[in-house]
Scaffold this active site. Structure first.
Site, PDB file in Angstrom:
ATOM      1  N   HIS A  14       6.807 -79.768 -38.188  1.00 11.73           N
ATOM      2  CA  HIS A  14       7.777 -80.458 -38.778  1.00 11.73           C
ATOM      3  C   HIS A  14       8.733 -81.141 -38.070  1.00 11.73           C
ATOM      4  O   HIS A  14       8.464 -81.297 -36.670  1.00 11.73           O
ATOM      5  CB  HIS A  14       8.642 -79.343 -39.704  1.00 11.73           C
ATOM      6  CG  HIS A  14       9.721 -78.550 -38.713  1.00 11.73           C
ATOM      7  ND1 HIS A  14      10.840 -78.214 -39.008  1.00 11.73           N
ATOM      8  CD2 HIS A  14       9.585 -78.428 -37.444  1.00 11.73           C
ATOM      9  CE1 HIS A  14      11.460 -77.489 -38.080  1.00 11.73           C
ATOM     10  NE2 HIS A  14      10.850 -77.441 -37.141  1.00 11.73           N
ATOM     11  N   CYS A  23      14.842 -81.188 -31.818  1.00 14.34           N
ATOM     12  CA  CYS A  23      13.925 -81.043 -33.210  1.00 14.34           C
ATOM     13  C   CYS A  23      13.705 -82.388 -33.745  1.00 14.34           C
ATOM     14  O   CYS A  23      13.079 -82.424 -35.031  1.00 14.34           O
ATOM     15  CB  CYS A  23      14.729 -80.317 -34.005  1.00 14.34           C
ATOM     16  SG  CYS A  23      14.971 -78.690 -33.280  1.00 14.34           S
ATOM     17  N   HIS A  27       6.762 -81.439 -33.898  1.00 13.40           N
ATOM     18  CA  HIS A  27       6.372 -80.404 -33.225  1.00 13.40           C
ATOM     19  C   HIS A  27       5.986 -79.346 -34.382  1.00 13.40           C
ATOM     20  O   HIS A  27       6.256 -79.496 -35.472  1.00 13.40           O
ATOM     21  CB  HIS A  27       7.529 -79.816 -32.331  1.00 13.40           C
ATOM     22  CG  HIS A  27       8.939 -79.306 -33.024  1.00 13.40           C
ATOM     23  ND1 HIS A  27       9.747 -80.172 -33.626  1.00 13.40           N
ATOM     24  CD2 HIS A  27       9.235 -78.098 -33.724  1.00 13.40           C
ATOM     25  CE1 HIS A  27      10.581 -79.547 -34.319  1.00 13.40           C
ATOM     26  NE2 HIS A  27      10.412 -78.237 -34.090  1.00 13.40           N
ATOM     27  N   HIS A  29       5.484 -74.855 -35.355  1.00 12.72           N
ATOM     28  CA  HIS A  29       5.874 -73.506 -35.316  1.00 12.72           C
ATOM     29  C   HIS A  29       4.928 -72.430 -35.732  1.00 12.72           C
ATOM     30  O   HIS A  29       3.922 -72.801 -36.729  1.00 12.72           O
ATOM     31  CB  HIS A  29       6.976 -73.284 -36.122  1.00 12.72           C
ATOM     32  CG  HIS A  29       8.395 -73.723 -35.419  1.00 12.72           C
ATOM     33  ND1 HIS A  29       9.118 -73.290 -34.440  1.00 12.72           N
ATOM     34  CD2 HIS A  29       9.187 -74.934 -35.852  1.00 12.72           C
ATOM     35  CE1 HIS A  29      10.136 -74.164 -33.876  1.00 12.72           C
ATOM     36  NE2 HIS A  29       9.987 -75.281 -34.882  1.00 12.72           N
ATOM     37  N   HIS A  73      -1.242 -75.036 -41.242  1.00 10.32           N
ATOM     38  CA  HIS A  73      -1.658 -76.299 -40.778  1.00 10.32           C
ATOM     39  C   HIS A  73      -1.709 -77.594 -41.511  1.00 10.32           C
ATOM     40  O   HIS A  73      -2.212 -78.648 -41.377  1.00 10.32           O
ATOM     41  CB  HIS A  73      -3.128 -76.157 -40.692  1.00 10.32           C
ATOM     42  CG  HIS A  73      -3.483 -74.983 -39.347  1.00 10.32           C
ATOM     43  ND1 HIS A  73      -3.432 -73.879 -39.445  1.00 10.32           N
ATOM     44  CD2 HIS A  73      -4.056 -75.289 -38.230  1.00 10.32           C
ATOM     45  CE1 HIS A  73      -3.711 -73.134 -38.172  1.00 10.32           C
ATOM     46  NE2 HIS A  73      -3.833 -74.118 -37.518  1.00 10.32           N
ATOM     47  N   GLU A 137      11.122 -68.938 -37.646  1.00  7.68           N
ATOM     48  CA  GLU A 137      10.811 -70.160 -37.075  1.00  7.68           C
ATOM     49  C   GLU A 137      10.247 -69.774 -35.821  1.00  7.68           C
ATOM     50  O   GLU A 137       9.457 -70.439 -35.331  1.00  7.68           O
ATOM     51  CB  GLU A 137      11.964 -71.204 -37.224  1.00  7.68           C
ATOM     52  CG  GLU A 137      11.548 -72.565 -36.774  1.00  7.68           C
ATOM     53  CD  GLU A 137      12.666 -73.396 -37.167  1.00  7.68           C
ATOM     54  OE1 GLU A 137      12.720 -74.091 -38.076  1.00  7.68           O
ATOM     55  OE2 GLU A 137      13.469 -73.731 -36.005  1.00  7.68           O
TER      56      GLU A 137
HETATM   57 ZN   LIG Z   1      11.217 -76.676 -35.397  1.00  8.13          ZN
END
Ligand SMILES: [Zn+2]
Length: 148
Positions: A14, A23, A27, A29, A73, A137
């Site tokens: 995201h 952010c 990237h 998580h 994914h 997260e």
């Molecule tokens: Zn993030």
């Protein structure tokens, strides 16, 4: 009233387009979703779920089929993030999930609650309800969505 909790994990990408710092970058998580149901144990000696609120395997299967397998994914993108939507659209077959809110942990857990609540709540005659979703997260950062 009793509760049970099932945890599922998935990986997703995201970005938060307007964020002041890191952010904004693309990237990912390792998310963890904890599903807490409340209710009363099923009182039916003939049922395979006798003594359970709901079989943990069934809790997991519903969440996988309706949410986790769709987001795992994938890249979770806000519908207003047209730059990234257009970019991802150029990758054939890319797994992209377009959301009507920016994909913060807070918004993701609220969307997940909207998707999962009707699947669990009042499924059986034992007052089963989705009480809480918790979305991690990172191992040290999470958001909760509780039944009102
Ligand atoms: Zn993030």
């Amino acid at each position: 009233m009793l509760t049970i909790t099932k945890r599922l994990e998935f990986d997703a990408g995201h970005r938060i387009p307007q964020h002041k710092s890191q952010c904004r970058n693309l990237h990912g998580h390792r998310y963890a979703l904890e599903i807490t149901l409340e209710g009363e144990p099923i009182d039916d000696p003939e049922s395979s779920d006798h003594g359970m609120l709901m079989d943990f395997t069934d809790v997991k299967a519903l969440a996988k089929d309706h949410l986790v397998d769709l987001w795992d994914h994938a890249f979770l993108v806000h519908d207003g993030d047209t730059l990234i939507r257009n970019l991802l659209a150029q990758i054939p077959g890319h797994k992209t999930v377009v959301l009507n809110r920016v994909p913060t942990a807070e918004n993701l857990v609220a969307i997940a609650f909207e998707i999962l609540d009707p699947l669990y709540t009042e499924r059986f005659g034992n007052h089963l309800k989705l009480r809480r979703l918790r979305l991690y997260e990172t191992p040290t950062s999470w958001a909760d969505c509780d039944r009102k």
